[in-house]
Design a protein around this motif. Sequence first.
Motif, PDB file in Angstrom:
ATOM      1  N   ASP A   1      21.514  39.030  18.171  1.00  0.00           N
ATOM      2  CA  ASP A   1      21.659  39.714  19.457  1.00  0.00           C
ATOM      3  C   ASP A   1      20.577  39.238  20.432  1.00  0.00           C
ATOM      4  OD1 ASP A   1      22.288  41.450  21.462  1.00  0.00           O
ATOM      5  OD2 ASP A   1      22.092  43.267  20.265  1.00  0.00           O
ATOM      6  N   PRO A   2      20.931  38.384  21.398  1.00  0.00           N
ATOM      7  CA  PRO A   2      19.925  37.751  22.255  1.00  0.00           C
ATOM      8  C   PRO A   2      19.229  38.716  23.215  1.00  0.00           C
ATOM      9  CG  PRO A   2      22.131  37.232  23.028  1.00  0.00           C
ATOM     10  CD  PRO A   2      22.306  37.975  21.746  1.00  0.00           C
ATOM     11  N   LEU A   3      18.026  38.320  23.646  1.00  0.00           N
ATOM     12  CA  LEU A   3      17.229  39.148  24.565  1.00  0.00           C
ATOM     13  C   LEU A   3      17.385  38.654  26.001  1.00  0.00           C
ATOM     14  CD1 LEU A   3      13.847  39.347  22.590  1.00  0.00           C
ATOM     15  CD2 LEU A   3      15.907  40.730  22.325  1.00  0.00           C
TER      16      LEU A   3
ATOM     17  N   ASP B   1      13.816  44.866  39.761  1.00  0.00           N
ATOM     18  CA  ASP B   1      13.387  45.421  41.041  1.00  0.00           C
ATOM     19  C   ASP B   1      12.409  46.569  40.787  1.00  0.00           C
ATOM     20  OD1 ASP B   1      13.188  46.057  43.681  1.00  0.00           O
ATOM     21  OD2 ASP B   1      15.092  47.135  43.772  1.00  0.00           O
ATOM     22  N   HIS B   2      11.251  46.230  40.259  1.00  0.00           N
ATOM     23  CA  HIS B   2      10.267  47.261  39.942  1.00  0.00           C
ATOM     24  C   HIS B   2       8.882  46.634  40.060  1.00  0.00           C
ATOM     25  CE1 HIS B   2       8.009  50.303  37.773  1.00  0.00           C
ATOM     26  NE2 HIS B   2       9.085  51.090  37.822  1.00  0.00           N
ATOM     27  N   GLU B   3       8.045  47.247  40.872  1.00  0.00           N
ATOM     28  CA  GLU B   3       6.753  46.634  41.171  1.00  0.00           C
ATOM     29  C   GLU B   3       5.906  46.416  39.923  1.00  0.00           C
ATOM     30  OE1 GLU B   3       4.629  48.796  44.190  1.00  0.00           O
ATOM     31  OE2 GLU B   3       2.993  47.302  44.139  1.00  0.00           O
ATOM     32  N   ALA B   4       5.829  47.430  39.054  1.00  0.00           N
ATOM     33  CA  ALA B   4       4.984  47.296  37.860  1.00  0.00           C
ATOM     34  C   ALA B   4       5.522  46.189  36.951  1.00  0.00           C
ATOM     35  CB  ALA B   4       4.924  48.622  37.105  1.00  0.00           C
ATOM     36  N   ALA B   5       6.841  46.129  36.805  1.00  0.00           N
ATOM     37  CA  ALA B   5       7.435  45.090  35.947  1.00  0.00           C
ATOM     38  C   ALA B   5       7.109  43.713  36.530  1.00  0.00           C
ATOM     39  CB  ALA B   5       8.944  45.294  35.849  1.00  0.00           C
ATOM     40  N   GLN B   6       7.278  43.585  37.842  1.00  0.00           N
ATOM     41  CA  GLN B   6       7.013  42.281  38.471  1.00  0.00           C
ATOM     42  C   GLN B   6       5.548  41.875  38.306  1.00  0.00           C
ATOM     43  OE1 GLN B   6       8.329  42.627  42.553  1.00  0.00           O
ATOM     44  NE2 GLN B   6      10.457  42.942  41.956  1.00  0.00           N
ATOM     45  N   LYS B   7       4.639  42.843  38.494  1.00  0.00           N
ATOM     46  CA  LYS B   7       3.213  42.521  38.356  1.00  0.00           C
ATOM     47  C   LYS B   7       2.896  42.097  36.933  1.00  0.00           C
ATOM     48  CE  LYS B   7       0.964  45.145  41.994  1.00  0.00           C
ATOM     49  NZ  LYS B   7       0.315  46.425  42.339  1.00  0.00           N
ATOM     50  N   LEU B   8       3.442  42.845  35.967  1.00  0.00           N
ATOM     51  CA  LEU B   8       3.173  42.526  34.566  1.00  0.00           C
ATOM     52  C   LEU B   8       3.658  41.121  34.227  1.00  0.00           C
ATOM     53  CD1 LEU B   8       2.220  43.554  31.767  1.00  0.00           C
ATOM     54  CD2 LEU B   8       4.580  44.255  31.355  1.00  0.00           C
ATOM     55  N   ILE B   9       4.852  40.785  34.701  1.00  0.00           N
ATOM     56  CA  ILE B   9       5.413  39.452  34.417  1.00  0.00           C
ATOM     57  C   ILE B   9       4.518  38.374  35.049  1.00  0.00           C
ATOM     58  CG2 ILE B   9       7.387  37.933  34.841  1.00  0.00           C
ATOM     59  CD1 ILE B   9       9.113  40.617  34.911  1.00  0.00           C
ATOM     60  N   SER B  10       4.130  38.592  36.310  1.00  0.00           N
ATOM     61  CA  SER B  10       3.303  37.590  36.995  1.00  0.00           C
ATOM     62  C   SER B  10       1.922  37.466  36.370  1.00  0.00           C
ATOM     63  CB  SER B  10       3.132  37.943  38.477  1.00  0.00           C
ATOM     64  OG  SER B  10       4.370  38.169  39.052  1.00  0.00           O
ATOM     65  N   LEU B  11       1.355  38.587  35.942  1.00  0.00           N
ATOM     66  CA  LEU B  11       0.003  38.549  35.364  1.00  0.00           C
ATOM     67  C   LEU B  11      -0.003  37.965  33.947  1.00  0.00           C
ATOM     68  CD1 LEU B  11      -1.275  42.101  36.403  1.00  0.00           C
ATOM     69  CD2 LEU B  11      -2.218  39.920  37.196  1.00  0.00           C
ATOM     70  N   SER B  12       1.152  37.957  33.289  1.00  0.00           N
ATOM     71  CA  SER B  12       1.173  37.380  31.931  1.00  0.00           C
ATOM     72  C   SER B  12       1.609  35.916  32.003  1.00  0.00           C
ATOM     73  CB  SER B  12       1.988  38.236  30.971  1.00  0.00           C
ATOM     74  OG  SER B  12       3.227  38.598  31.523  1.00  0.00           O
ATOM     75  N   THR B  13       2.775  35.558  31.489  1.00  0.00           N
ATOM     76  CA  THR B  13       3.114  34.126  31.474  1.00  0.00           C
ATOM     77  C   THR B  13       4.266  33.769  32.409  1.00  0.00           C
ATOM     78  OG1 THR B  13       4.630  34.465  29.632  1.00  0.00           O
ATOM     79  CG2 THR B  13       2.359  33.919  29.066  1.00  0.00           C
ATOM     80  N   GLY B  14       4.674  34.716  33.247  1.00  0.00           N
ATOM     81  CA  GLY B  14       5.746  34.421  34.205  1.00  0.00           C
ATOM     82  C   GLY B  14       7.135  34.718  33.685  1.00  0.00           C
ATOM     83  N   ALA B  15       7.273  34.936  32.381  1.00  0.00           N
ATOM     84  CA  ALA B  15       8.595  35.266  31.822  1.00  0.00           C
ATOM     85  C   ALA B  15       8.406  36.159  30.590  1.00  0.00           C
ATOM     86  CB  ALA B  15       9.348  34.008  31.442  1.00  0.00           C
ATOM     87  N   ILE B  16       9.059  37.305  30.614  1.00  0.00           N
ATOM     88  CA  ILE B  16       8.958  38.253  29.498  1.00  0.00           C
ATOM     89  C   ILE B  16      10.341  38.456  28.889  1.00  0.00           C
ATOM     90  CG2 ILE B  16       8.530  40.684  28.909  1.00  0.00           C
ATOM     91  CD1 ILE B  16       6.194  40.711  30.762  1.00  0.00           C
ATOM     92  N   ALA B  17      10.425  38.246  27.570  1.00  0.00           N
ATOM     93  CA  ALA B  17      11.675  38.533  26.859  1.00  0.00           C
ATOM     94  C   ALA B  17      11.634  39.994  26.465  1.00  0.00           C
ATOM     95  CB  ALA B  17      11.780  37.657  25.612  1.00  0.00           C
ATOM     96  N   ALA B  18      12.658  40.744  26.846  1.00  0.00           N
ATOM     97  CA  ALA B  18      12.621  42.182  26.558  1.00  0.00           C
ATOM     98  C   ALA B  18      14.009  42.778  26.401  1.00  0.00           C
ATOM     99  CB  ALA B  18      11.878  42.931  27.670  1.00  0.00           C
ATOM    100  N   PRO B  19      14.240  43.434  25.271  1.00  0.00           N
ATOM    101  CA  PRO B  19      15.420  44.290  25.175  1.00  0.00           C
ATOM    102  C   PRO B  19      15.043  45.670  25.696  1.00  0.00           C
ATOM    103  CG  PRO B  19      14.313  44.265  23.054  1.00  0.00           C
ATOM    104  CD  PRO B  19      13.456  43.441  24.008  1.00  0.00           C
ATOM    105  N   SER B  20      16.000  46.571  25.776  1.00  0.00           N
ATOM    106  CA  SER B  20      15.658  47.952  26.102  1.00  0.00           C
ATOM    107  C   SER B  20      14.783  48.493  24.966  1.00  0.00           C
ATOM    108  CB  SER B  20      16.930  48.783  26.247  1.00  0.00           C
ATOM    109  OG  SER B  20      17.762  48.613  25.120  1.00  0.00           O
ATOM    110  N   ALA B  21      13.845  49.393  25.315  1.00  0.00           N
ATOM    111  CA  ALA B  21      12.814  49.811  24.352  1.00  0.00           C
ATOM    112  C   ALA B  21      13.257  50.993  23.492  1.00  0.00           C
ATOM    113  CB  ALA B  21      11.519  50.129  25.095  1.00  0.00           C
ATOM    114  N   ASN B  22      14.415  50.850  22.839  1.00  0.00           N
ATOM    115  CA  ASN B  22      14.909  51.894  21.938  1.00  0.00           C
ATOM    116  C   ASN B  22      15.207  51.254  20.590  1.00  0.00           C
ATOM    117  OD1 ASN B  22      16.990  50.649  23.785  1.00  0.00           O
ATOM    118  ND2 ASN B  22      18.312  51.405  22.154  1.00  0.00           N
ATOM    119  N   PRO B  23      15.202  52.049  19.511  1.00  0.00           N
ATOM    120  CA  PRO B  23      15.650  51.480  18.241  1.00  0.00           C
ATOM    121  C   PRO B  23      17.076  50.978  18.399  1.00  0.00           C
ATOM    122  CG  PRO B  23      14.665  53.657  17.905  1.00  0.00           C
ATOM    123  CD  PRO B  23      14.815  53.478  19.384  1.00  0.00           C
ATOM    124  N   PHE B  24      17.418  49.867  17.733  1.00  0.00           N
ATOM    125  CA  PHE B  24      18.723  49.239  17.881  1.00  0.00           C
ATOM    126  C   PHE B  24      19.858  50.250  17.707  1.00  0.00           C
ATOM    127  CE2 PHE B  24      22.412  47.035  16.022  1.00  0.00           C
ATOM    128  CZ  PHE B  24      22.708  46.214  17.095  1.00  0.00           C
TER     129      PHE B  24
END
Length: 366
Positions: A57-59, A125-148
Amino acid sequence: MNYLPVTDESLLQAADIIKNGGIAVFPTETVYGLGADAFNPQAIARVFEVKGRPRFDPLIIHIAAAETLEIVADLSVLDKEVRNKLFLLAENVWPGPLSIVLPKNEKIPGIATAGLSTAAIRFPDHEAAQKLISLSTGAIAAPSANPFGSLSPTRAEHVRDSLGGKVDIILDGGSTRIGLESTVLDIADGSFKILRPGGTPKEFIESLIGKLTENREQRTKNSEQFPTQSEQTCFSTPDSQLPTPHLISPGQLKSHYAPKTPLFVLTKEEIINKSYENSCVFLFFDGLTRNIWRKAQNQSDLLSENSRIVVLSEAGQVLEAAFGLFDVLHELDNGGFSRIYAQFAPSEGLGEAINDRLLRASHPHS
Ligand code: TXA
Ligand code: MG
């Protein structure tokens, strides 16, 4: 585990964790994400493990600048018409709740995309998400944060209560604005089809790029097999030995986004005719239907305290209903009810995504 409100400091801390191969939970406009560095295969393997997600199941790869698109996707193989439509979508919907499946760039490790040659890319479209992505490596792999397979998180508390012990940091940004996941649109092979309805309505996409291909797999509830235990736990498989992916978009799995309480989806007519039952929830789409139902019931029954009557949107607005859906389901799921009877939304705009989630959340006998 750190559980911190979103601030400049906590964002820096979370970005450091991601740069060092850790996992950070962060808010987006749709639902909370379970993020790792999109270029780090070990970190991504941990995301699969924490979520209990099958490796097939890809991210989604999250970016925070249009220029990063070329780094995570390979646009050179797209023909001109497809590229033009991609740019139209990116200009008009990003940042926003649309994940676009594109040929992947080789910099993205195969484990992120479950061995597929494509990657779903999204600019949240979320300021905190955008900042986190920019401050880390520019690309974040993420599924929704719930158990599968369980309900998606629309508040940081949902993640703390389910996966809290397994992640390095949770950034609390309050309730998410949309409350339903992004729409997943496949344009990689030029066919333009929605693999998962979500926060961007089909009508809006079609107003930009024309008619989409009908996705026949979508909505064929019960047509997919739920993964077996062995498929679900093949976490240590190296990339080269990944099973051939047999699901186009596992958001299409029949039992997904499911509460523990058996849920049954009913049409407006069906719910109006459904008699009151003890220890049940009647989850109405709008106030008008609730009123009609009430009139039809034996009023003394309704005084019983061990059932609940909930309305997603008094005025019958799909945006409001979508926003509250997962939140309400999380709450009701902890209420000790024996059944939830939920009313379908009108199937326009976000109503399509609401109905998709209700069907997947529903009991096999619904
Ligand atoms: O709103 C969202 O999309 C949230 C936030 C955190 O961005 N993310 C999310 O991720 O819902 P997840 O992993 O729970 O769902 C991603 C969906 C899955 O159904 C997955 O199968 C599909 O996107 N997907 C990802 N990459 C794909 C690809 N290359 N081809 C087809 N489907 C893909
Ligand atoms: Mg999910």
